[in-house]
Design a protein around this motif. Structure first.
Motif, PDB file in Angstrom:
ATOM      1  N   TRP A  56      27.875  35.029  43.768  1.00 11.85           N
ATOM      2  CA  TRP A  56      27.308  34.726  45.084  1.00 11.85           C
ATOM      3  C   TRP A  56      28.421  34.480  46.099  1.00 11.85           C
ATOM      4  CZ3 TRP A  56      24.137  29.646  46.194  1.00 11.85           C
ATOM      5  CH2 TRP A  56      23.475  29.761  47.429  1.00 11.85           C
ATOM      6  N   ARG A  57      29.429  33.715  45.704  1.00 13.48           N
ATOM      7  CA  ARG A  57      30.548  33.420  46.599  1.00 13.48           C
ATOM      8  C   ARG A  57      31.299  34.688  46.980  1.00 13.48           C
ATOM      9  NH1 ARG A  57      35.938  32.259  46.661  1.00 13.48           N
ATOM     10  NH2 ARG A  57      36.188  32.739  44.448  1.00 13.48           N
ATOM     11  N   LEU A  58      31.489  35.580  46.012  1.00 15.16           N
ATOM     12  CA  LEU A  58      32.208  36.820  46.280  1.00 15.16           C
ATOM     13  C   LEU A  58      31.391  37.770  47.158  1.00 15.16           C
ATOM     14  CD1 LEU A  58      33.797  37.385  42.758  1.00 15.16           C
ATOM     15  CD2 LEU A  58      34.930  36.562  44.835  1.00 15.16           C
ATOM     16  N   ILE A  59      30.076  37.790  46.968  1.00 12.12           N
ATOM     17  CA  ILE A  59      29.212  38.581  47.856  1.00 12.12           C
ATOM     18  C   ILE A  59      29.356  38.079  49.292  1.00 12.12           C
ATOM     19  CG2 ILE A  59      26.796  39.003  48.500  1.00 12.12           C
ATOM     20  CD1 ILE A  59      26.124  39.093  45.521  1.00 12.12           C
ATOM     21  N   ALA A  60      29.348  36.755  49.459  1.00  9.69           N
ATOM     22  CA  ALA A  60      29.485  36.170  50.790  1.00  9.69           C
ATOM     23  C   ALA A  60      30.845  36.480  51.400  1.00  9.69           C
ATOM     24  CB  ALA A  60      29.266  34.657  50.719  1.00  9.69           C
ATOM     25  N   GLY A  61      31.829  36.745  50.550  1.00  3.94           N
ATOM     26  CA  GLY A  61      33.148  37.111  51.040  1.00  3.94           C
ATOM     27  C   GLY A  61      33.276  38.577  51.397  1.00  3.94           C
ATOM     28  N   GLY A  62      32.186  39.350  51.210  1.00  2.28           N
ATOM     29  CA  GLY A  62      32.194  40.747  51.615  1.00  2.28           C
ATOM     30  C   GLY A  62      32.577  41.732  50.537  1.00  2.28           C
ATOM     31  N   LEU A  63      32.721  41.300  49.299  1.00  6.78           N
ATOM     32  CA  LEU A  63      33.107  42.210  48.225  1.00  6.78           C
ATOM     33  C   LEU A  63      31.910  43.014  47.741  1.00  6.78           C
ATOM     34  CD1 LEU A  63      35.458  40.088  48.282  1.00  6.78           C
ATOM     35  CD2 LEU A  63      35.695  40.502  45.819  1.00  6.78           C
ATOM     36  N   ASP A  64      32.130  44.295  47.420  1.00  4.08           N
ATOM     37  CA  ASP A  64      31.059  45.101  46.851  1.00  4.08           C
ATOM     38  C   ASP A  64      31.062  44.934  45.328  1.00  4.08           C
ATOM     39  OD1 ASP A  64      33.051  46.771  45.763  1.00  4.08           O
ATOM     40  OD2 ASP A  64      32.893  48.222  47.392  1.00  4.08           O
ATOM     41  N   ASN A  65      30.128  45.596  44.656  1.00  2.00           N
ATOM     42  CA  ASN A  65      29.971  45.386  43.207  1.00  2.00           C
ATOM     43  C   ASN A  65      31.224  45.761  42.428  1.00  2.00           C
ATOM     44  OD1 ASN A  65      27.409  44.691  43.947  1.00  2.00           O
ATOM     45  ND2 ASN A  65      26.372  46.091  42.549  1.00  2.00           N
ATOM     46  N   THR A  66      31.853  46.871  42.814  1.00  2.00           N
ATOM     47  CA  THR A  66      33.058  47.302  42.104  1.00  2.00           C
ATOM     48  C   THR A  66      34.184  46.299  42.275  1.00  2.00           C
ATOM     49  OG1 THR A  66      32.452  49.627  42.407  1.00  2.00           O
ATOM     50  CG2 THR A  66      34.754  49.152  41.875  1.00  2.00           C
ATOM     51  N   GLU A  67      34.357  45.784  43.500  1.00  2.00           N
ATOM     52  CA  GLU A  67      35.410  44.797  43.756  1.00  2.00           C
ATOM     53  C   GLU A  67      35.131  43.495  43.012  1.00  2.00           C
ATOM     54  OE1 GLU A  67      36.704  46.132  48.302  1.00  2.00           O
ATOM     55  OE2 GLU A  67      34.916  44.898  47.978  1.00  2.00           O
ATOM     56  N   ILE A  68      33.861  43.106  42.946  1.00  5.05           N
ATOM     57  CA  ILE A  68      33.513  41.898  42.197  1.00  5.05           C
ATOM     58  C   ILE A  68      33.814  42.097  40.707  1.00  5.05           C
ATOM     59  CG2 ILE A  68      31.606  40.402  41.462  1.00  5.05           C
ATOM     60  CD1 ILE A  68      30.332  40.898  44.205  1.00  5.05           C
ATOM     61  N   ALA A  69      33.480  43.281  40.201  1.00  8.48           N
ATOM     62  CA  ALA A  69      33.748  43.575  38.788  1.00  8.48           C
ATOM     63  C   ALA A  69      35.240  43.488  38.494  1.00  8.48           C
ATOM     64  CB  ALA A  69      33.207  44.959  38.437  1.00  8.48           C
ATOM     65  N   ASP A  70      36.062  44.042  39.395  1.00  5.80           N
ATOM     66  CA  ASP A  70      37.516  43.976  39.210  1.00  5.80           C
ATOM     67  C   ASP A  70      38.009  42.535  39.258  1.00  5.80           C
ATOM     68  OD1 ASP A  70      37.619  46.716  39.006  1.00  5.80           O
ATOM     69  OD2 ASP A  70      38.208  47.044  41.096  1.00  5.80           O
ATOM     70  N   ARG A  71      37.470  41.765  40.181  1.00  7.14           N
ATOM     71  CA  ARG A  71      37.911  40.382  40.334  1.00  7.14           C
ATOM     72  C   ARG A  71      37.563  39.542  39.094  1.00  7.14           C
ATOM     73  NH1 ARG A  71      38.883  37.176  44.911  1.00  7.14           N
ATOM     74  NH2 ARG A  71      39.527  39.179  45.772  1.00  7.14           N
ATOM     75  N   LEU A  72      36.380  39.809  38.517  1.00  6.14           N
ATOM     76  CA  LEU A  72      35.929  39.011  37.377  1.00  6.14           C
ATOM     77  C   LEU A  72      36.254  39.646  36.032  1.00  6.14           C
ATOM     78  CD1 LEU A  72      32.410  37.882  38.695  1.00  6.14           C
ATOM     79  CD2 LEU A  72      34.593  36.674  38.857  1.00  6.14           C
ATOM     80  N   ALA A  73      36.859  40.849  36.076  1.00  6.54           N
ATOM     81  CA  ALA A  73      37.216  41.568  34.846  1.00  6.54           C
ATOM     82  C   ALA A  73      36.000  41.833  33.968  1.00  6.54           C
ATOM     83  CB  ALA A  73      38.292  40.794  34.069  1.00  6.54           C
TER      84      ALA A  73
END
Length: 224
Positions: free
Chosen positions: A166-183
């Motif tokens: 939720w926090r990453l979505i609010a930061g503007g990240l898309d699904n692929t970027e969130i996946a990379d961030r969270l591995a």
């Protein structure tokens, strides 16, 4: 080839309705199926014609655009609303998105911007004019000492991973970027988002972002 898009135009000014219809007339794949002069008529005609997208003015008699949007969201969830207004006040943007609109744009957009927005909304994605987003952030995110409303129902039931997504979505990240961030895999992120939206009772990313800022989960100064 672009999909066929059936459009209903709701505005209390006949000249505005005609102007919007003329914007779409030369565009292949678009069909204006009906025009409404108030929100109640828009709801009735939407039931009759089942458009893909309703272009909804906010200020209209009988039933305003926000109330009409809320009814369409509840009664015809497959019919998506793109809100337009000459009054780009922040409360109208918030109200329209909360009611279920997939986008909010000013009436002075170009024909090309209108066509692009309708296609985005038709596909179920949210759209907001950059200048409105900037004002929204300035007023509802960076404003000092804003009272924090109660968190939406379901927040207490979020897992730690859902809260991070939720926090990453609010930061503007898309699904692929969130996946990379969270591995993790993009499909795992999608599963987290599905659960998150269900618990928050929000329909899309725009509503999730508003909820994140209003509950204080993120602030404008945080970097995801």
């Amino acid at each position: 080839m672009n999909a066929h898009v059936r459009v209903l135009i709701a505005d209390d000014q006949p000249l505005v309705r005609r102007g919007l219809a003329l914007m779409l007339a030369p565009e292949p794949g678009f069909e204006v199926v009906a025009e409404a002069g108030d929100g109640a008529e828009a709801v009735r005609l939407a039931h009759e014609h089942r458009p893909d997208v309703v272009i909804m003015d906010i200020r209209m008699p009988v039933l305003d655009g926000i109330a009409a949007t809320a009814r369409l969201t509840a009664e015809l969830p497959a019919c998506r609303v793109l809100a337009l207004s000459t009054f780009d006040m922040d409360e109208h943007v918030i109200g329209a998105l909360r009611a279920g609109a997939y986008g909010f744009l000013p009436k002075d957009i170009s024909p090309e911007e209108l066509v692009a927005a309708l296609r985005v909304v038709r596909e179920g994605e949210a759209i907001l004019a950059p200048r409105l987003l900037t004002r929204l952030i300035a007023t509802h995110v960076t404003a000092p000492e804003r009272p924090v409303p109660p968190p939406p129902s379901g927040t207490d039931g979020l897992t730690g991973r859902e809260r991070e997504v939720w926090r990453l979505i609010a930061g503007g990240l898309d699904n692929t970027e969130i996946a990379d961030r969270l591995a993790v895999s993009p499909s795992t992120v999608k599963n987290h988002i599905t659960g998150l939206f269900a618990k928050l009772r929000v329909r899309d990313r725009a509503q999730a972002v508003i909820a994140a800022y209003e509950t204080g989960l993120v602030t404008a100064r945080q970097v995801p």
